[in-house]
Design a protein around this motif. Structure first.
Motif, PDB file in Angstrom:
ATOM      1  N   GLU A 454       0.840  -1.204   0.000  1.00 35.53           N
ATOM      2  CA  GLU A 454       0.000   0.000   0.000  1.00 35.53           C
ATOM      3  C   GLU A 454       0.873   1.251   0.000  1.00 35.53           C
ATOM      4  N   GLY A 455       1.954   1.226   0.764  1.00 33.92           N
ATOM      5  CA  GLY A 455       2.859   2.369   0.804  1.00 33.92           C
ATOM      6  C   GLY A 455       3.525   2.622  -0.536  1.00 33.92           C
ATOM      7  N   ALA A 456       3.981   1.549  -1.203  1.00 37.96           N
ATOM      8  CA  ALA A 456       4.617   1.702  -2.507  1.00 37.96           C
ATOM      9  C   ALA A 456       3.618   2.221  -3.537  1.00 37.96           C
ATOM     10  N   ASN A 457       2.394   1.725  -3.497  1.00 40.77           N
ATOM     11  CA  ASN A 457       1.371   2.198  -4.440  1.00 40.77           C
ATOM     12  C   ASN A 457       1.087   3.685  -4.249  1.00 40.77           C
ATOM     13  N   ALA A 458       1.173   4.148  -3.010  1.00 39.78           N
ATOM     14  CA  ALA A 458       0.882   5.551  -2.723  1.00 39.78           C
ATOM     15  C   ALA A 458       2.044   6.475  -3.065  1.00 39.78           C
ATOM     16  N   MET A 459       3.293   5.975  -2.980  1.00 41.42           N
ATOM     17  CA  MET A 459       4.444   6.876  -3.012  1.00 41.42           C
ATOM     18  C   MET A 459       5.350   6.723  -4.228  1.00 41.42           C
ATOM     19  N   VAL A 460       5.138   5.722  -5.079  1.00 38.98           N
ATOM     20  CA  VAL A 460       6.064   5.472  -6.194  1.00 38.98           C
ATOM     21  C   VAL A 460       5.379   5.724  -7.528  1.00 38.98           C
ATOM     22  N   ARG A 461       6.083   6.389  -8.444  1.00 36.69           N
ATOM     23  CA  ARG A 461       5.611   6.615  -9.806  1.00 36.69           C
ATOM     24  C   ARG A 461       6.701   6.190 -10.793  1.00 36.69           C
ATOM     25  N   VAL A 462       6.289   5.631 -11.924  1.00 40.60           N
ATOM     26  CA  VAL A 462       7.243   5.224 -12.977  1.00 40.60           C
ATOM     27  C   VAL A 462       7.455   6.392 -13.929  1.00 40.60           C
ATOM     28  N   GLU A 463       8.708   6.614 -14.305  1.00 42.40           N
ATOM     29  CA  GLU A 463       9.050   7.733 -15.186  1.00 42.40           C
ATOM     30  C   GLU A 463       9.313   7.291 -16.625  1.00 42.40           C
ATOM     31  N   ARG A 464      10.080   6.201 -16.815  1.00 39.01           N
ATOM     32  CA  ARG A 464      10.506   5.814 -18.154  1.00 39.01           C
ATOM     33  C   ARG A 464      10.368   4.308 -18.354  1.00 39.01           C
ATOM     34  N   HIS A 465      10.095   3.912 -19.599  1.00 40.55           N
ATOM     35  CA  HIS A 465      10.051   2.506 -19.997  1.00 40.55           C
ATOM     36  C   HIS A 465      11.027   2.297 -21.160  1.00 40.55           C
ATOM     37  N   TYR A 466      11.727   1.177 -21.147  1.00 40.21           N
ATOM     38  CA  TYR A 466      12.663   0.840 -22.221  1.00 40.21           C
ATOM     39  C   TYR A 466      12.325  -0.553 -22.752  1.00 40.21           C
ATOM     40  N   LYS A 467      12.136  -0.648 -24.058  1.00 45.33           N
ATOM     41  CA  LYS A 467      11.887  -1.936 -24.693  1.00 45.33           C
ATOM     42  C   LYS A 467      13.168  -2.414 -25.380  1.00 45.33           C
ATOM     43  N   PRO A 468      13.448  -3.713 -25.337  1.00 44.14           N
ATOM     44  CA  PRO A 468      14.668  -4.205 -25.988  1.00 44.14           C
ATOM     45  C   PRO A 468      14.592  -4.095 -27.507  1.00 44.14           C
ATOM     46  N   ASN A 469      15.729  -3.762 -28.098  1.00 41.97           N
ATOM     47  CA  ASN A 469      15.888  -3.738 -29.551  1.00 41.97           C
ATOM     48  C   ASN A 469      16.343  -5.138 -29.980  1.00 41.97           C
ATOM     49  N   ASP A 470      15.543  -5.845 -30.775  1.00 43.75           N
ATOM     50  CA  ASP A 470      15.826  -7.239 -31.108  1.00 43.75           C
ATOM     51  C   ASP A 470      17.192  -7.399 -31.771  1.00 43.75           C
ATOM     52  N   ALA A 471      17.564  -6.471 -32.657  1.00 45.65           N
ATOM     53  CA  ALA A 471      18.852  -6.577 -33.348  1.00 45.65           C
ATOM     54  C   ALA A 471      20.008  -6.430 -32.367  1.00 45.65           C
ATOM     55  N   LEU A 472      19.887  -5.481 -31.440  1.00 46.60           N
ATOM     56  CA  LEU A 472      20.949  -5.312 -30.452  1.00 46.60           C
ATOM     57  C   LEU A 472      20.979  -6.465 -29.457  1.00 46.60           C
ATOM     58  N   THR A 473      19.820  -7.019 -29.122  1.00 49.45           N
ATOM     59  CA  THR A 473      19.806  -8.187 -28.237  1.00 49.45           C
ATOM     60  C   THR A 473      20.570  -9.341 -28.870  1.00 49.45           C
ATOM     61  N   ALA A 474      20.381  -9.576 -30.164  1.00 48.14           N
ATOM     62  CA  ALA A 474      21.131 -10.624 -30.859  1.00 48.14           C
ATOM     63  C   ALA A 474      22.628 -10.316 -30.845  1.00 48.14           C
ATOM     64  N   HIS A 475      22.985  -9.046 -31.068  1.00 51.14           N
ATOM     65  CA  HIS A 475      24.390  -8.611 -31.013  1.00 51.14           C
ATOM     66  C   HIS A 475      24.980  -8.885 -29.631  1.00 51.14           C
ATOM     67  N   TYR A 476      24.241  -8.531 -28.596  1.00 50.10           N
ATOM     68  CA  TYR A 476      24.744  -8.725 -27.236  1.00 50.10           C
ATOM     69  C   TYR A 476      24.785 -10.197 -26.841  1.00 50.10           C
ATOM     70  N   ASN A 477      23.913 -11.000 -27.384  1.00 46.78           N
ATOM     71  CA  ASN A 477      23.990 -12.440 -27.114  1.00 46.78           C
ATOM     72  C   ASN A 477      25.337 -13.000 -27.551  1.00 46.78           C
ATOM     73  N   ARG A 478      25.806 -12.566 -28.722  1.00 48.86           N
ATOM     74  CA  ARG A 478      27.105 -13.037 -29.219  1.00 48.86           C
ATOM     75  C   ARG A 478      28.242 -12.509 -28.342  1.00 48.86           C
ATOM     76  N   ARG A 479      28.182 -11.264 -27.975  1.00 49.42           N
ATOM     77  CA  ARG A 479      29.247 -10.681 -27.153  1.00 49.42           C
ATOM     78  C   ARG A 479      29.235 -11.240 -25.726  1.00 49.42           C
ATOM     79  N   TYR A 480      28.065 -11.543 -25.231  1.00 48.92           N
ATOM     80  CA  TYR A 480      27.966 -12.118 -23.893  1.00 48.92           C
ATOM     81  C   TYR A 480      28.628 -13.496 -23.839  1.00 48.92           C
ATOM     82  N   ALA A 481      28.457 -14.289 -24.879  1.00 50.11           N
ATOM     83  CA  ALA A 481      29.114 -15.603 -24.927  1.00 50.11           C
ATOM     84  C   ALA A 481      30.632 -15.437 -24.898  1.00 50.11           C
ATOM     85  N   LEU A 482      31.141 -14.440 -25.625  1.00 50.38           N
ATOM     86  CA  LEU A 482      32.589 -14.186 -25.625  1.00 50.38           C
ATOM     87  C   LEU A 482      33.051 -13.670 -24.262  1.00 50.38           C
TER      88      LEU A 482
END
Length: 509
Positions: A454-482
């Motif tokens: 109840e306290g969090a619902n009363a006192m917290v607001r979201v400012e920004r949302h970020y959606k993943p870029n599929d092409a960059l996710t694929a790029h990072y998958n390769r770099r993460y393995a390395l």
């Protein structure tokens, strides 16, 4: 009852005081940076006198800025970094403060791993020993600093020290004690068998009385009121492990929701309604009377950017642009390619390997400062991804996360997180999520809210949302393995480097 709540957040570097109204609006903020001492390699300590002096100063400054009467503060909540080791002597005076970046106990952890100590501690406290864990440090002091160990009267945490100074009471609460592996997690109490596994069966009397996070620990004393401008008699609650406070202050309060904190530590956590998931994770902590946080953590996050700025970029950016913003601007100007350098964020070791060290890999003559900054931002996100994969493997299911901590202030870094994780990421309005979480708990403790949700619902607001870029996710998958392959290849070399350091130190002695 007053209309405002004071949240105090004592991190490894900065202590902050923030006054909020009941809707989460920030009236005033004050912060002060502390100083760590590193008397020997791997030792990271702070002066408790300085911490309390800074706390008093930020409280008074915050009250002056808010322009409200001290009696308008309904309650005070404190949050602080977990683990490390904060101690009072037997007379209740400040004795020692070891921060959670300390790695002096690496050798003890290696020894205990060979002896199977973790096999005895994990079923009870849901943790295996690690270098800056509180019981590990206490055992190290018992073995290597017996004269100091004998002077210890109380062992607790950074925010507990502040509660003690504000109220005069020596207490701790369940979120910090469980986060340090010092509680029987299912029973939510101290456990002599667990302490014996650490070799600390004779130390039960060093652990203070245990209360719930939102229980009232005491009230502000007349002496402290005179020193800070607070009103004597103001309620002070037990408080929260700062990672739990940051999750709460970013709006993560329902079972199954996920919090990522890019602060000094890499914190990755999911709320669950039982003491443990189906598989092992680094730690679990209880934060209200019936629920828990399953966590994968390590000292591998935004402290890396703080180091880079301090050592290489301080003073370079002018015209009101902070060096952190300047660094992120350099990184944002880089178009990601497969040729970019990689970075391991192990300035203070890795979670399961205190010998690990940070490093840039694949640097070429045509790479710029921007490439190195971007590599660091990506490397930190890769470290978070490793932890999140462990949580998911253990059985946690979530499809989005809230990012908080210093890293969330950047416009670039949250997008890198979303792309690296392949998961939508949100950022809350408040930048002071630790202090806000502590304030929410304080409001709950004095009855302004029925519970944390109840306290969090009363006192917290979201400012920004970020959606993943599929092409960059694929790029990072390769770099993460390395990234992982290089870490595996470096592991024996890090140990050789550590052994060489020990030999040189021995020769110098």
């Amino acid at each position: 009852m007053g209309d405002y709540l004071l949240g105090i957040d004592a991190g490894n570097t900065v202590i902050k005081a923030v006054i909020f109204d009941r809707t989460g609006q920030e009236l005033a903020h004050a912060g002060e940076e502390g100083h760590s001492r590193m008397p020997y390699p791997g030792h990271v300590e702070r002066d408790l006198g300085e911490l309390w002096a800074h706390a008093k100063r930020v409280i008074r400054t915050c009250l002056d800025k808010a322009g409200i009467a001290a009696t308008d503060i309904a309650a005070i909540g404190c949050a602080g970094h977990g683990n490390g080791l904060y101690a009072l002597d037997r007379d209740g005076e400040p004795l020692l403060a070891i921060q959670s970046l300390d790695t002096r106990a690496i050798g003890l952890v290696d020894e205990w791993a060979a002896e199977g100590v973790g096999d005895r501690t994990y079923p009870i406290g849901r943790q295996r020993p690690w270098p800056s864990q509180t019981p590990t440090l206490l055992a190290w002091l018992k073995r290597h600093r017996p004269e100091l160990f004998e002077r210890i009267g109380t062992v607790f945490f950074s925010k507990d020290f502040l509660v003690n100074r504000l109220t005069g009471r020596r207490v701790s609460e369940v979120s910090d004690m469980s986060g340090a592996g010092l509680l029987n997690l299912a029973a939510r109490r101290y456990d002599r068998t667990l302490m014996a596994a650490y070799g600390l069966a004779d130390c039960m009397d060093l652990l203070p009385p245990l209360i719930e996070s939102a229980d009232i620990a005491g009230t502000v004393t007349e002496e402290v009121a005179a020193q800070t401008g607070l009103a004597a008699g103001t309620s002070v609650i037990g408080g929260l492990f700062d990672v739990v406070a940051s999750a709460l202050g970013s709006g993560v309060s329902r079972t199954g929701s996920a919090s990522i904190i890019a602060g000094t530590w890499s914190i990755n956590q999911v709320i669950i309604d039982r003491p443990a998931l189906d598989g092992p994770v680094f730690m679990s902590a209880t934060f209200d009377r019936s629920r828990y946080m399953a966590m994968e953590n390590s000292a591998t996050s935004a402290a890396n950017l703080e180091w880079l700025v301090r050592e290489f970029f301080e003073g370079e950016h002018q015209d009101g642009v902070s060096p952190f913003d300047g660094c992120c601007a350099l990184a944002a100007a880089i178009e990601p390619t497969s040729d970019d350098p990689l970075y391991h964020p192990y300035l203070y070791g890795a979670q399961q390997d205190g010998h690990a060290r940070a490093g840039f890999y694949g640097v070429a003559g045509w790479h710029s400062k921007g490439h190195l900054v971007r590599a660091l931002l990506e490397g930190v996100a890769f470290g978070h991804r490793q932890h999140i994969e462990t949580i998911r493997k253990a059985g946690a299911i979530f499809d989005e996360a809230v990012l908080s901590g210093g890293g969330s202030r950047s416009r670039l870094w949250p997008q890198i997180f979303a792309d690296v994780l392949g998961t939508p990421v949100s950022v809350a309005v408040s930048r002071e999520t630790g202090a806000l979480g502590a304030a929410i708990a304080a409001g709950t403790g004095v009855g302004l809210f029925a519970d944390f949700t109840e306290g969090a619902n009363a006192m917290v607001r979201v400012e920004r949302h970020y959606k993943p870029n599929d092409a960059l996710t694929a790029h990072y998958n390769r770099r993460y393995a390395l990234y992982k392959d290089i870490a595996e290849a470096m592991t024996p070399l890090w140990r050789r480097l550590s052994a060489t350091k020990d030999q040189v130190a021995g020769a110098g002695a």
